[in-house]
Design a protein around this motif. Sequence first.
Motif, PDB file in Angstrom:
ATOM      1  N   ARG A 126       6.383   1.169 -10.159  1.00 35.61           N
ATOM      2  CA  ARG A 126       7.342   2.023  -9.069  1.00 35.61           C
ATOM      3  C   ARG A 126       8.539   2.088 -10.074  1.00 35.61           C
ATOM      4  N   ILE A 127       8.974   1.381 -11.064  1.00 39.74           N
ATOM      5  CA  ILE A 127      10.178   1.634 -11.840  1.00 39.74           C
ATOM      6  C   ILE A 127       9.862   2.769 -12.743  1.00 39.74           C
ATOM      7  N   TYR A 128       8.628   3.008 -13.098  1.00 41.02           N
ATOM      8  CA  TYR A 128       8.392   4.093 -14.017  1.00 41.02           C
ATOM      9  C   TYR A 128       7.474   5.391 -13.480  1.00 41.02           C
ATOM     10  N   TRP A 129       7.821   5.323 -12.145  1.00 40.73           N
ATOM     11  CA  TRP A 129       7.262   6.731 -11.390  1.00 40.73           C
ATOM     12  C   TRP A 129       7.777   7.897 -12.003  1.00 40.73           C
ATOM     13  N   ASN A 130       9.110   7.765 -12.502  1.00 37.81           N
ATOM     14  CA  ASN A 130       9.901   9.167 -12.543  1.00 37.81           C
ATOM     15  C   ASN A 130      10.639   8.595 -13.974  1.00 37.81           C
ATOM     16  N   LYS A 131       9.919   8.063 -14.857  1.00 37.62           N
ATOM     17  CA  LYS A 131      10.601   7.766 -16.088  1.00 37.62           C
ATOM     18  C   LYS A 131      10.884   8.782 -16.875  1.00 37.62           C
ATOM     19  N   PRO A 132      12.030   8.991 -17.449  1.00 40.51           N
ATOM     20  CA  PRO A 132      12.528  10.166 -18.322  1.00 40.51           C
ATOM     21  C   PRO A 132      11.463   9.864 -19.757  1.00 40.51           C
ATOM     22  N   ASP A 133      11.276  10.861 -20.473  1.00 38.32           N
ATOM     23  CA  ASP A 133      10.616  10.931 -21.702  1.00 38.32           C
ATOM     24  C   ASP A 133      11.543  10.079 -22.729  1.00 38.32           C
ATOM     25  N   ASN A 134      10.660   9.271 -23.407  1.00 39.77           N
ATOM     26  CA  ASN A 134      11.666   8.587 -24.637  1.00 39.77           C
ATOM     27  C   ASN A 134      12.647   7.597 -24.088  1.00 39.77           C
ATOM     28  N   TYR A 135      12.423   6.958 -22.945  1.00 36.80           N
ATOM     29  CA  TYR A 135      13.454   6.307 -22.266  1.00 36.80           C
ATOM     30  C   TYR A 135      13.146   4.731 -22.616  1.00 36.80           C
ATOM     31  N   THR A 136      14.241   3.994 -23.075  1.00 35.61           N
ATOM     32  CA  THR A 136      14.181   2.412 -23.118  1.00 35.61           C
ATOM     33  C   THR A 136      14.950   1.909 -22.545  1.00 35.61           C
ATOM     34  N   PHE A 137      14.603   0.999 -21.667  1.00 35.43           N
ATOM     35  CA  PHE A 137      15.255   0.166 -20.810  1.00 35.43           C
ATOM     36  C   PHE A 137      15.838  -1.139 -21.139  1.00 35.43           C
ATOM     37  N   ASP A 154       0.800  -1.127   0.060  1.00 38.31           N
ATOM     38  CA  ASP A 154      -0.099   0.104  -0.033  1.00 38.31           C
ATOM     39  C   ASP A 154       0.936   1.248   0.034  1.00 38.31           C
ATOM     40  N   ASN A 155       1.210   1.952  -1.140  1.00 36.39           N
ATOM     41  CA  ASN A 155       1.746   2.898  -1.420  1.00 36.39           C
ATOM     42  C   ASN A 155       1.774   4.139  -0.370  1.00 36.39           C
ATOM     43  N   ASP A 156       0.396   4.562  -0.120  1.00 39.81           N
ATOM     44  CA  ASP A 156       0.228   5.531   0.796  1.00 39.81           C
ATOM     45  C   ASP A 156       0.657   5.311   2.343  1.00 39.81           C
ATOM     46  N   ASP A 157       0.538   3.811   2.655  1.00 37.40           N
ATOM     47  CA  ASP A 157       0.840   3.398   4.082  1.00 37.40           C
ATOM     48  C   ASP A 157       2.270   3.225   4.072  1.00 37.40           C
ATOM     49  N   ILE A 158       3.045   2.895   3.162  1.00 34.77           N
ATOM     50  CA  ILE A 158       4.398   2.696   3.277  1.00 34.77           C
ATOM     51  C   ILE A 158       5.114   4.093   3.395  1.00 34.77           C
ATOM     52  N   TYR A 159       4.704   5.037   2.652  1.00 37.60           N
ATOM     53  CA  TYR A 159       5.210   6.419   2.671  1.00 37.60           C
ATOM     54  C   TYR A 159       5.003   6.840   4.075  1.00 37.60           C
ATOM     55  N   ALA A 160       3.673   6.958   4.442  1.00 37.27           N
ATOM     56  CA  ALA A 160       3.386   7.483   5.916  1.00 37.27           C
ATOM     57  C   ALA A 160       4.475   6.894   6.815  1.00 37.27           C
ATOM     58  N   LYS A 161       4.508   5.543   7.015  1.00 35.46           N
ATOM     59  CA  LYS A 161       5.331   5.094   7.983  1.00 35.46           C
ATOM     60  C   LYS A 161       6.735   5.056   7.989  1.00 35.46           C
ATOM     61  N   THR A 162       7.212   5.061   6.567  1.00 38.50           N
ATOM     62  CA  THR A 162       8.754   5.178   6.365  1.00 38.50           C
ATOM     63  C   THR A 162       9.265   6.787   6.736  1.00 38.50           C
ATOM     64  N   GLU A 180       9.072  -5.553   8.758  1.00 39.90           N
ATOM     65  CA  GLU A 180      10.316  -4.574   8.557  1.00 39.90           C
ATOM     66  C   GLU A 180      10.841  -4.742   7.178  1.00 39.90           C
ATOM     67  N   MET A 181      10.715  -5.803   6.817  1.00 40.50           N
ATOM     68  CA  MET A 181      11.519  -6.027   5.298  1.00 40.50           C
ATOM     69  C   MET A 181      10.647  -5.543   4.231  1.00 40.50           C
ATOM     70  N   HIS A 182       9.309  -5.826   4.446  1.00 39.58           N
ATOM     71  CA  HIS A 182       8.171  -5.362   3.758  1.00 39.58           C
ATOM     72  C   HIS A 182       8.533  -3.698   3.593  1.00 39.58           C
ATOM     73  N   TYR A 183       8.306  -2.773   4.628  1.00 40.54           N
ATOM     74  CA  TYR A 183       8.522  -1.382   4.564  1.00 40.54           C
ATOM     75  C   TYR A 183      10.007  -1.180   3.991  1.00 40.54           C
ATOM     76  N   LEU A 184      11.105  -1.810   4.381  1.00 40.97           N
ATOM     77  CA  LEU A 184      12.157  -1.386   3.973  1.00 40.97           C
ATOM     78  C   LEU A 184      12.249  -1.656   2.274  1.00 40.97           C
ATOM     79  N   TYR A 185      11.914  -2.871   1.948  1.00 43.47           N
ATOM     80  CA  TYR A 185      12.204  -3.158   0.490  1.00 43.47           C
ATOM     81  C   TYR A 185      11.125  -2.024  -0.464  1.00 43.47           C
ATOM     82  N   TYR A 186       9.987  -1.831  -0.073  1.00 40.18           N
ATOM     83  CA  TYR A 186       9.122  -1.239  -0.912  1.00 40.18           C
ATOM     84  C   TYR A 186       9.115   0.494  -0.652  1.00 40.18           C
TER      85      TYR A 186
END
Length: 244
Positions: free
Chosen positions: A216-227, A24-32, A59-65
């Motif tokens: 999550r990998i593409y949250w801040n993806k640059p334009d025209n980026y190829t991975f 849960d992204n909102d929960d993870i951000y708030a707690k971390t 702990e590992m769940h909140y750490l990783y995400y």
Amino acid sequence: MKRLGILLSALIFTAFSAFAAIPDNDDIYAKTADAASPYYYPNLMLKFDEWRTTMGADEMHYLYYGYAFTDEYKPLENDPYYTRTMDILTRIAIDGPSGNDLDELILTASQALVHDPFSPQILNILAYAYGMSGDVAREKAYSEKCNAILQVIESSGDGLREKTPMHIIMFSHAADLIAAKGWDYGSSRVISRNVEFIPFDIPHNRVKGYYFDFSRIYWNKPDNYTFKRHRTWQFNNLKPREYK
């Protein structure tokens, strides 16, 4: 070339198998981000780095995400230390590396962890390198870290359907999880804006492949980026690290 795999230790598997949570992204951000929270991110990362005791599944769940919310999270950047680590592995004698080769491997792989501190592949390489160096304590610590990360990913969804994918923060982590089971896999296929499917070369228990959420990998993806993705876990006879 033999495929590198990991046999999960009974201790780690038991500790993590009872915990399952869709991130849960909102929960993870708030707690971390909360300094008063038991999941405050700097404290979690310090505990992970020191690894004096096994971290809890929560702990590992909140750490990783939670890593996806940090400034250090840059999943689309190339890491030269990863490439150097792979180059070292292709030229050293896996069953009997020299001390200088091991020192170089440990230094370079440790630098690769700066870019991806939760790479199962790099963590397992360090477990191997320390084990061959005779440092049993560090060998065990890196193996446990690796297994813990794999369990977090596997606890985030069953991966059997597009609606129940496992969640990853790096593309390579999906391939690492499959390879850790000793299974061969094919090229990934993008199913939707957030989900990819990685087929197995041979179905296992009638399952043809796993679905992974890569949003999550593409949250801040640059334009025209190829991975450009790497196939992982294919090193010269590097054995899995196993503990009783």
